[in-house]
Write a protein that holds these residues in place. Structure first.
Motif: not given
Length: 593
Positions: A486-512
């Motif tokens: 799961i990424s903004p970059a194109y990936n043509g592989v469709a998700l299928q039942a049985g796949m395991v994938i991470s769900n990891e949004p974040g936010y990063y504030r430099a030096d903080e």
């Protein structure tokens, strides 16, 4: 160490002069091109002192250049001597560009074809455009010069029983062989060690963090396999375990076997196999069909036994996390603010209480305060460990390898009272996490189509994060498994039942500070009242999300309901595995908002 590196560079320069080469390129790779490199193959580290996970060097007869990405700009200055090497950005000024600008036209650049993918080699020849001659070397000079090189780890081969993997090796081989035949090929070259281990239902610990065996294989269209490995490593009941038609060949016979493909067709994945394979096959006049590793998709779609195992190990892993987080809270409450290494070691100790733990699934990211603003921070590579600070956030990204599955979890923890801005950003990240976790989508949907769900709340206020949202995860195999993501970059592989994938949004504030909330999700099929069934995610991870870092007023009633329901599942599944103060802590941590 500085003098040692200088001496090694001089020895390498003598080798260059003796062979009439102008330069040599040394990537952070070995012949398996995997994510993790065993100690005996850390050639780049030996010649430069650099201990990071990505980089390359070029050494010429009178200069040397070191290339690292943005994660390692500080680390490289501490590990690689600046009077021997100049420092360059791996992406913005890649090694081949440097070579074009710094080597004379007609220079000979030595490369070990085993250390580069076939795709890289083909593009390198185009890029250098005959201005610089790429010369492939038959023996790597570092292997000759590295006199105290550690021996390769030859771990015990673990035969995985059917009640853990759910499908016999014979069934898997028949299925993949049918894919080979559909491609009009006689065989497929398998170079990814996790694919081979999946196919043969074996595991091992040859490589840190990846429970696999270093080997190569050729799978033929008749479903027979030639496995290339030291024969003495094969356990007694191996043939009974894998079934007939798996032939054991000494590693040194690989070249001869490839040469038998003269006039025949063989599937080769040019992105994951090294260039030596393609060169050897080309020389033998084999017909190479470029194709993805045929095991990738079948390995990514977990069967019901593997899915059940993933659920089970996540509950036990959740108990380890809960023991760690309750300990952390009590330490902070008593004014004991530990450093990142102590915290990482404590978490490892909590996981080791489960006797089935085989290894960690990657090096723990333990990041206090501003260090968490570097999303791939590695505390172990720093000259000084960061220490917890009050009124800040602590980010810990970790996972375990268990015989029934692989885990990967990130939690961001309030230390004292986080600022209003920290809580605001944490809540935007959590809203994105929930939006993705609750997504419903038709078959054929790819991860790149879902990525916006996790970013929408950050985007709407002018924020973002500079990494993908989700990667596939193996079953007691690689924690970073393709082909789905799961990424903004194109990936043509469709998700299928049985796949395991991470769900990891974040936010990063430099030096903080840095924030990431990561669960693993199992793709499931849901029946609907509509025109078609849909796919959905089932959260596998069982560990509280820190409500002290949430700005509740930003959450909708739907999001609050999701969080309360998730925390109820964590309590129901993990509470039987803990007791005493840990259980009391868990009760509070999973209380309804």
């Amino acid at each position: 160490m500085h003098n040692v590196i200088s001496d090694r560079i001089e020895q390498l320069r003598t080798w260059l002069k003796n062979h009439d080469y102008d330069a040599i390129i040394i990537p952070h790779e070995d012949e398996f091109l995997g994510e993790y490199i065993p100690e005996h193959n850390e050639r780049l580290s030996w010649i430069t002192g650099f201990a990071g996970s990505a980089g390359a060097a070029i050494v010429t007869q009178d200069s040397a250049a070191m290339f690292v990405d943005g994660r390692y700009t500080v680390q490289v200055t501490k590990q690689v001597p600046s009077d021997v090497f100049s420092y360059h950005h791996l992406i913005q000024e890649p090694p081949l560009q440097w070579a074009l600008e710094n080597l004379a036209i007609g220079s000979k650049l030595a490369i070990d074809l085993n250390m580069h993918s076939a795709t890289w080699f083909d593009s390198a020849k185009q890029k250098l455009n005959a201005q610089i001659e790429l010369v492939s070397i038959s023996e790597n000079p570092i292997d000759q010069l590295w006199l105290d090189r550690p021996a390769a780890i030859e771990s015990e081969i673990r035969l995985m029983p059917i009640d853990l993997v759910g499908q016999s090796s014979k069934e898997k081989r028949l299925h993949i062989a049918s894919l080979i035949s559909q491609n009009n090929a006689d065989a497929a070259l398998l170079t990814q060690i996790d694919s081979i281990c999946w196919l043969l239902n074996i595991r091992g610990l040859d490589v840190p963090r990846l429970p696999a065996i270093l080997c190569h294989a050729i799978l033929h269209s008749d479903s027979s396999v030639d496995l290339f490995i030291k024969p003495s490593r094969i356990p007694n009941n191996f043939e009974q375990h894998v079934g007939v038609n798996v032939r054991i060949n000494p590693t040194q016979d690989l070249s001869a076997s490839l040469k038998t493909f003269s006039g025949r067709s063989i599937l080769v994945d040019p992105n994951t196999s090294n260039a030596w394979f393609s060169q050897t096959l080309n020389t033998a006049n084999a017909h190479i069909i470029h194709s993805n590793d045929p095991c990738l998709l079948a390995k990514a779609v977990k069967n019901s036994v593997e899915s059940t195992g993933m659920k089970s190990c996540h509950i036990r892993d959740g108990a380890a996390m809960v023991k760690f987080l309750s300990w952390l809270d009590s330490e902070v409450a008593q004014g004991r603010l530990h450093d990142e290494n102590e915290l990482s070691n404590k978490l490892h100790d909590c996981r080791k209480e489960d006797s089935s733990l085989a290894d960690l699934s990657f090096d723990t990211i333990s990041a206090a305060g501003s260090n968490a603003a570097m999303c791939h921070y590695n505390h172990a590579d720093q000259p000084v460990f960061g220490t917890l600070q009050l009124n800040s956030l602590y980010l810990v990204d970790s996972g375990g390898q268990y015989p029934d599955g692989t885990t990967d979890i990130t939690r961001t923890i309030a230390i004292g009272q986080p600022s209003e801005f920290m809580k605001h950003q944490f809540t935007l990240v959590l809203k994105g996490h929930i939006a993705l976790a609750t997504a419903r989508f038709p078959k054929g949907t790819t991860g790149s189509q879902l990525d916006i769900l996790a970013r929408q709340f950050l985007w709407s206020q002018g924020y973002n994060y500079d990494h993908g949202t989700g990667h596939g995860v193996g079953h007691f195999l690689s924690v970073h498994e393709g082909p789905q993501r799961i990424s903004p970059a194109y990936n043509g592989v469709a998700l299928q039942a049985g796949m395991v994938i991470s769900n990891e949004p974040g936010y990063y504030r430099a030096d903080e500070f840095g924030i990431r909330i990561e669960n693993l999700e199992l793709v499931t099929e849901q029946t609907t009242q509509g025109d078609f069934n849909v796919l959905a995610f089932e959260s596998l991870t069982r560990c509280p999300i820190d409500v002290r870092a949430i700005e509740k007023s930003l959450l909708t009633s739907f999001e609050i309901h999701w969080l309360n329901h998730y925390h109820q599942k964590v309590w129901d599944d993990v509470s039987p595995l803990v007791d005493g103060e840990v259980k009391s802590w868990l009760k509070q941590a999973t209380a309804s908002l």
